[in-house]
Scaffold this motif. Sequence first.
Motif, PDB file in Angstrom:
ATOM      1  N   LYS A 176     -84.491  50.059  -9.857  1.00 25.83           N
ATOM      2  CA  LYS A 176     -82.993  50.039 -10.102  1.00 25.83           C
ATOM      3  C   LYS A 176     -82.488  48.618  -9.722  1.00 25.83           C
ATOM      4  CE  LYS A 176     -80.630  53.873  -9.617  1.00 25.83           C
ATOM      5  NZ  LYS A 176     -79.945  54.908  -8.929  1.00 25.83           N
ATOM      6  N   TYR A 177     -83.091  47.626  -9.848  1.00 28.51           N
ATOM      7  CA  TYR A 177     -82.603  46.565  -9.289  1.00 28.51           C
ATOM      8  C   TYR A 177     -81.607  45.858 -10.232  1.00 28.51           C
ATOM      9  CZ  TYR A 177     -82.736  41.210  -8.325  1.00 28.51           C
ATOM     10  OH  TYR A 177     -82.470  39.942  -8.048  1.00 28.51           O
ATOM     11  N   LEU A 192     -83.126  44.819 -13.880  1.00 28.02           N
ATOM     12  CA  LEU A 192     -84.590  45.356 -14.219  1.00 28.02           C
ATOM     13  C   LEU A 192     -84.795  46.924 -13.499  1.00 28.02           C
ATOM     14  CD1 LEU A 192     -87.716  44.103 -14.471  1.00 28.02           C
ATOM     15  CD2 LEU A 192     -87.813  43.940 -12.150  1.00 28.02           C
ATOM     16  N   SER A 193     -85.125  47.472 -14.529  1.00 25.66           N
ATOM     17  CA  SER A 193     -85.068  49.139 -14.383  1.00 25.66           C
ATOM     18  C   SER A 193     -86.105  49.899 -14.975  1.00 25.66           C
ATOM     19  CB  SER A 193     -83.629  49.612 -14.905  1.00 25.66           C
ATOM     20  OG  SER A 193     -83.450  50.960 -14.904  1.00 25.66           O
ATOM     21  N   GLY A 213     -80.170  48.068  -5.177  1.00 25.31           N
ATOM     22  CA  GLY A 213     -81.310  48.573  -5.527  1.00 25.31           C
ATOM     23  C   GLY A 213     -82.514  47.892  -5.462  1.00 25.31           C
ATOM     24  N   SER A 214     -83.773  48.277  -5.659  1.00 18.48           N
ATOM     25  CA  SER A 214     -84.765  47.325  -5.381  1.00 18.48           C
ATOM     26  C   SER A 214     -85.960  47.648  -6.338  1.00 18.48           C
ATOM     27  CB  SER A 214     -85.620  48.046  -4.024  1.00 18.48           C
ATOM     28  OG  SER A 214     -85.856  49.518  -3.974  1.00 18.48           O
ATOM     29  N   ILE A 215     -86.813  46.934  -6.459  1.00 22.96           N
ATOM     30  CA  ILE A 215     -87.976  46.957  -7.545  1.00 22.96           C
ATOM     31  C   ILE A 215     -88.743  48.230  -7.412  1.00 22.96           C
ATOM     32  CG2 ILE A 215     -87.963  44.703  -8.055  1.00 22.96           C
ATOM     33  CD1 ILE A 215     -90.397  44.278  -6.266  1.00 22.96           C
ATOM     34  N   ASN A 245     -86.058  34.152 -11.143  1.00 23.46           N
ATOM     35  CA  ASN A 245     -85.594  35.113 -10.184  1.00 23.46           C
ATOM     36  C   ASN A 245     -86.695  35.773  -9.478  1.00 23.46           C
ATOM     37  OD1 ASN A 245     -84.880  37.935  -9.211  1.00 23.46           O
ATOM     38  ND2 ASN A 245     -82.829  37.424 -10.007  1.00 23.46           N
ATOM     39  N   PRO A 246     -86.818  35.330  -8.191  1.00 23.81           N
ATOM     40  CA  PRO A 246     -88.019  35.608  -7.284  1.00 23.81           C
ATOM     41  C   PRO A 246     -88.418  37.151  -7.405  1.00 23.81           C
ATOM     42  CG  PRO A 246     -86.421  34.849  -5.915  1.00 23.81           C
ATOM     43  CD  PRO A 246     -85.828  34.364  -7.171  1.00 23.81           C
ATOM     44  N   THR A 247     -87.417  38.127  -7.473  1.00 24.01           N
ATOM     45  CA  THR A 247     -87.205  39.508  -7.090  1.00 24.01           C
ATOM     46  C   THR A 247     -88.102  40.012  -8.435  1.00 24.01           C
ATOM     47  OG1 THR A 247     -85.476  39.498  -5.679  1.00 24.01           O
ATOM     48  CG2 THR A 247     -86.365  41.678  -6.598  1.00 24.01           C
TER      49      THR A 247
END
Length: 1168
Positions: free
Chosen positions: A1014-1015, A1032-1033, A1008-1010, A808-810
């Motif tokens: 809150k992804y 990813l939190s 959400g975002s990194i 997962n690139p993010t």
Amino acid sequence: MKSITSLHGKVETVGVRRTESADAPDINSLITPSTADVFGRVHVIYLLEQANLAVTLTNTSNELLAHAAFLNHPNVDFVDQACWEPWFCEQFGADKCTPLNTLFMHLFVALPEFSIASAKEIVRTVFSAIPDLHYIFLVTTNSSSLEPALAELFEPLACLQDPESPCSAFVCLRHNHVPRLHIRRARVEDHDDLTPILAEHASMLNASYGPYFLADLIEAQDEDHHAAVCEDEGTAVGFISASAEVNLKLLSQCFELAPFDRLCKPAPEGPTEMEPGLDIAALPQEPDADSLSDQEPRVSESRESSLTPEFIIHPEASNAFCIQLFFVEQKYETRSVDFLPYMFALFPDRDFCVISVPMMVPEFPLLKRFLRVTPRPASSLPHELYICHRSSLLTDFEVRVAVSSDRSSVEALIGKLRLQESILEDLDLFCQARRDPHGTPLQAFVAVVQEQVVGTAIIRNEEDIEYIRSHYNIESFIYFSHHQREDHGQLSHFALNPIFQYYARHFLGEALRLGHKSCLYYPIYPPHQSQRNASAHSLTWALGCMVPVRPRRQIVYPLEELGINAPPAQVSKEEVPYALNHFSRKLTMEPKLTINSRIVVVGASDTGMSFLEVLSFCPHLRFNNLILISTHGFPDSGINENMRFLSTSHSYSAQDHAQLSLRSRVHVVAGKIISIDRAAKHVVVSGGCQVAYDHLVLCTGQQYQVPCPTGVDISQQVTNSDAEVQRSQWYRWPVPSNLLTLNDNHDCQIAYHWLLENFIDGEGNVVIYGNSIDAYTCVEALLCMGVSGSRIHLVHLPTDSPGSCFNNPTVERAVTEALNKRGVTVYENCLLAQVNDGQDPEPITAVSFTTNKEALRMECSVFMNFSRKGVDHDTFRVLNDACLVYDGGLIIDTAFLTNDPAIRAAGPLTKFARRYYADSWEHAHFNSKEVGQALAAALLPLFDPTLEPTSNLPEGMDRLVLIYADAKIQGGKLPGGYSYLQVAKPAICMPLVAQPSPAKHGQEMVTGSIEAGKYFCLYVNQHGVVESITCLSLKPIPVSNYLCLYGKHEQLLNRLCDRFDEGLIHDFYSYFKEPWCLAVYHDRFADFEEEVRQIMESAKVQDDGDLLSLPELVQKVLNEEAVSENPKIYLKNIFQKSDSITTLKKSMLNYLNYNRYHLTMYAQPGLI
């Protein structure tokens, strides 16, 4: 199966089984006004919950023909169930009946035409199943309404005290249906009667001892050798041979005989309590909780002959005789116990009878009176030893409420137990106040034989029953709503002399009756909670009578958001986790089927633990010889968060281990296997210990292997292309002390303490070598320990595909930014070339790598290895030396069998044989816990008579490999403080760039975002089913909640796709916290889904005047393709017009109502 004949001559083949709650509607349909006249108004479900024994007669079509329920007290309201004995004796003169030999019929119903034949068959079966039962009484206030079937079976009892008594009593006697067998001395002329029976049981005896060994055995009788037969109408139907020659030396070497004075007579000056050799005033040293499964024998319905090994020593002090040969015709096997009084009379100077049984032979009814002796760890004898004391045949076993004068007797009984003070303290509290210091009611009972106390039990009221109901699946065994709060008790202490362990189940049943309880619970706390165990629970003798209760998956509640709608504190509170065992009235006469086969599991992997869990939690089976061989023993679950260097599969947490307590049912051998002797069927463990097996299960998995340097000289400016890489090369030299390879929690603990002592306060660097997620979680653990990021060097190996382990690139970008922010140096495409420049590697001070460009050399104080996972070299050598087929993995078939039929394997260790063409579908690609469950399902039919063994599949079908459906899960704490969770459909690992576009095969939704921590990424396939979840939190993730989303249809998640496309969902974390979603997280939601599916499939709808089922309508729509509107809308409109929509709504309301203690946030009918 038996055949019965109706009043009109109709013949039915029938069987008698225990009644299930699902039989209640059929039982209700058979209740007539005359039934109510005899038994009063009956609530069937409540009666089944309270009955000690309930049996049902069914035909081959499983149609219910008759039912009877039996309790251990009369069916009258004006007599307390705890005090019926003196009343019954005075009223009807039944002075020989006791709670041990008496049951009362509380209900009998049958189809009228089969009533007489059904009643006789049920009574015969009940007497056969319960050898101690001699009387079945029927007490009624209306004897004139007794139906013919009962009138034929029961004889009236004269009322001695009050001729005008409001009730009448009737009795059914054993000797009219299943009489005791006549036992006599065996004669040579019995040979012809016995030979066909023996041939049916053990044909190999003739091959071993010749065709006339039975006649020789009968003729060889003398004062030390005796033989007897049981006969029916003058024909011998069973045989037993016993000898006074017992090899006590061999038995003492192989079994724990110390509690039985090593089967020797006491010294002449030794005190005697009751009769020679019997000491019922003291218990042996209490067993450890880890050996609970060795304390008590169980009876099975299997039959088999038993031949004891030759015993050749004649010690003068011997206090035992042995049964050499025993067999009996199947029809009479439940009366096998009738042999024992006769045999003890033949050996008046011996107090113990012993019999050894091959481990693969199921327990037979004779062993019901015997106690299984715990084998010694080093025992190699392929037999189980059972022992019976002559005093265990006494029938005056009485249970009563304890009184103050019993204290000295109880103290003498438990004098050798570790927690005797705790027992005596609770006994004193009961005698003084009937309550403990917290105000919880106490009840104490003692078991008495010939006026001597031989056992004690102390029960507390279960004050935390709401917590138990919400956290443990007790409703698999009881209907909770039919038990009052005060009916539940906690078994705090239980002690019973091993001589009388046969009566343990009866002891518990009497404690329930005298204490007006219906359920008992016994908690087992994990080892690190030993103080809690010591303060509350002392003994484990009763565990064999109880059933283990599975823990329930809990909803992670957003308590702040729910406010007043949150569940009560009794449900949501955090308590020390424990394993729960349960006993109820229904279990008092339901023995378990005992399995003595030695099942040895090698490897405490998720697969191995899942396999052991399934076997341990079979409520009707008891495996006495489950053995786990693991390098570090049982998985250590007591590590703290600072020690979590590794990622997790979320299969077994510390709480899971505590709530399962597999330690109490599985023997653990710490060590590595160093050889397998397939001929002798044993494995040798490091240290020289031999562990014999009947079934060997290999679940060692794969581990990180110590990397082997390529050895190239980096001064020559070489690159990776110049280095010869042999991935399968093994490291064969001593491992440096500062090279840490972590594979389990034990390794993490060792590494944590080593780093604290040798690295944290220093100035050297740590090199982490690997590409896996464990390398990243290790970096985060070091950062949390206080290691500066500049001291951490993360070195990645070359890979065959682009992308990282996250796919997962993010997530990859978030981790990379976090590493850069903390100053961690990352190197790509590096191959280990040299350690300490090719000099002595102890300790490691420098490491060198080749790359695609310039070589790399760095100073190193600690080298942490996560480079390559594979089968351990020692394990491979063991498999290879044992001639087990290995081809890149241990070769198995679709039934998990290797080339040895006694050896099975599963998990990443294995690989399918080439004939299956399934190299890409290895177990490593699937959920290991699910694989372990499938392995257990493949083995269980060998032991469980309720399961049908897998039939031979058609040609070609046996080559289809099993595909698993559960998600593949990984998670952990990543650099940056991120909590990470990935849930994905099991499949062949494919790099992200090679995966098909989600737009063509489904929809990927991200909120959400990194940067905000809150992804949340959720992937729904083209069928609308959730296939992948990535979180990813910076906050803790409610993992158990999100795991429930996998495999759910997006419509079930409140029209997820439509809401997302309409821009109504901005944050999945908040969205999946909303109250509507909590029902989906409930552990019984899957059952509700199945119920809905059944309603939908059985629904009848009108279409063009035709009445069709919903599946038929769907097929019609697909075939005709002539529907003017959207097929889904068309089907929905048709279904809403049917009567099934009402059934569906009712099912949903019932689900919410039944689980309201968990789902308090949903409105119930009548509240609004």
